[in-house]
Scaffold this active site. Sequence first.
Site, short mmCIF file in Angstrom:
data_model
loop_
_atom_site.label_atom_id
_atom_site.label_comp_id
_atom_site.label_asym_id
_atom_site.label_seq_id
_atom_site.Cartn_x
_atom_site.Cartn_y
_atom_site.Cartn_z
N ASP A 1 3.84 5.30 -5.75
CA ASP A 1 4.26 4.03 -6.33
C ASP A 1 4.59 4.30 -7.79
OD1 ASP A 1 4.62 1.19 -6.77
OD2 ASP A 1 3.31 0.87 -5.06
N ALA B 1 0.82 -1.21 0.00
CA ALA B 1 0.00 0.00 0.00
C ALA B 1 0.85 1.25 0.00
CB ALA B 1 -0.90 -0.01 1.24
N LYS B 2 2.10 1.12 0.42
CA LYS B 2 3.05 2.25 0.48
C LYS B 2 2.43 3.48 1.11
CE LYS B 2 5.93 0.45 -3.25
NZ LYS B 2 5.09 -0.61 -3.82
N ARG B 3 1.76 3.27 2.24
CA ARG B 3 1.18 4.37 2.97
C ARG B 3 2.26 5.14 3.72
NH1 ARG B 3 -2.43 2.81 -0.02
NH2 ARG B 3 -4.54 2.37 0.64
#
Lengths: 275, 275
Positions: free
Chosen positions: B96, A92-94
């Site tokens: 991303d 999710a690369k939060r």
Amino acid sequence: MKKSDIVAQMRRKQSCLCVGLDASLEKIPSHLKTEKDPILIFNKRIIDATEPYAVAYKPNVAFYEALGPKGWETLAETLAYIPKDCFTIADAKRGDIGNTAEAYAKAFFDVLDVDSVTLAPYMGADSIQPFLGRLGKWAIVLGLTSNAGSADFQMLTLADGSYVFESVVRQMARLGSPEELMFVVGATRGESIARVRAAAPEHFFLVPGVGAQGGSLEDVIRYGATAEGGVLVNSSRGILYAGSGTDFAQRAETEAKRLQEEMARLFALHGVLQG
Amino acid sequence: MKKSDIVAQMRRKQSCLCVGLDASLEKIPSHLKTEKDPILIFNKRIIDATEPYAVAYKPNVAFYEALGPKGWETLAETLAYIPKDCFTIADAKRGDIGNTAEAYAKAFFDVLDVDSVTLAPYMGADSIQPFLGRLGKWAIVLGLTSNAGSADFQMLTLADGSYVFESVVRQMARLGSPEELMFVVGATRGESIARVRAAAPEHFFLVPGVGAQGGSLEDVIRYGATAEGGVLVNSSRGILYAGSGTDFAQRAETEAKRLQEEMARLFALHGVLQG
């Protein structure tokens, strides 16, 4: 999932394979498109086919969000279908702080009940902290990525001569123990993998980009792995789209098996998870 | 929404107020909790109450994800309810690359039809590029944040003597024009705001943290605003939870009006959007 359980499964399967569940409607075999939830059916068949060879599954959350509210349900049902002995990663690369970071931790760890979530470190320690301190739950922090844009900021040289990514990894490795924090480490450069390993000797690395993105599995194992494993290596498109017909699951199995066998060979060569 | 429309609305309302729609079930007035979708009802009443004074609305996506699949629907319905002349921001801090970034762009710009999305820059230019080049859609990139952790990486000193955040802002300002890219700029330090403004003279800043997080509105306008606006200033909790009873919407209106009047006064003082 605790680290000892991840390691035990890697030893048993002689594999560090993570299957990236990044399917999109445009790319799945056309015969599935009449199903009520084509992505879910596709994912289930991929999981069934690859489960003997994979130790982790990583749905990329963006692909589910792109489907609208229904996508979030597909994600939840996909996660629920993954065998309990496999490690689950919400890619999710939060990255946010305070009560927002807590809300994300709740969304992923409690609502979706996933083992880990990928996080971006730009906002610093207090954006990672809310994901730590929960036994069996993991923060996976972007360390060094493999895209062209990694040169823009991660590879900037600091006043002390180190790269920005090295400072990120050193600080984050102090913040979270190897029982609760991993790093995302791009797979394309053996020397770079070695630099991240020097900055974080004991933490697991999640390595995307072997396969379609061109990284070398041998370099990853040689420079990134430790005696107790230390790496999870992701493959998405190479497995998901190994075939495009009604035999797609069988083709996916063949590709997953090929990767696992290569991993087992490299484990033996470099003394990883032996004995 | 095009930049000229944002500016026209700011001029008309004499306001740069963005209302952060970050409600959680624990914090909304208890009399709403019997509603079918308490957060949606709360949001609608907050939007009705603040719309004369606000030029933008910013739902923080984490709070909706924390509600499970249903939350994604609440987010979509909230966005659909916001008046068409107000700028909408999905505060998602995504970041991303490649087809994943494209999936996020699709999720936010096409599925949710929001005007803008906040993005984290750690992965570099190719993580931002997929959000650019769509007239009326915006990437809002983290430049300098106001949390304690901003010191960990954003404030590291590079070999050329500048801070990491300055390099980020300079590079991103070249990548995206002031018609398609804004920066998130933390509000707590006048001198820091001035440094970001020097690195990006013409881009809009989205400033969180005035109010509960303690930033100074006067510093933001003095150091961040331009003759044609240049800043959007967010307030979340100060407005959402101005009251906790059945009069919460009226209290929210009073607080939004107070902020707008203060903005109008500072606009006049510093020559912002005059004449």
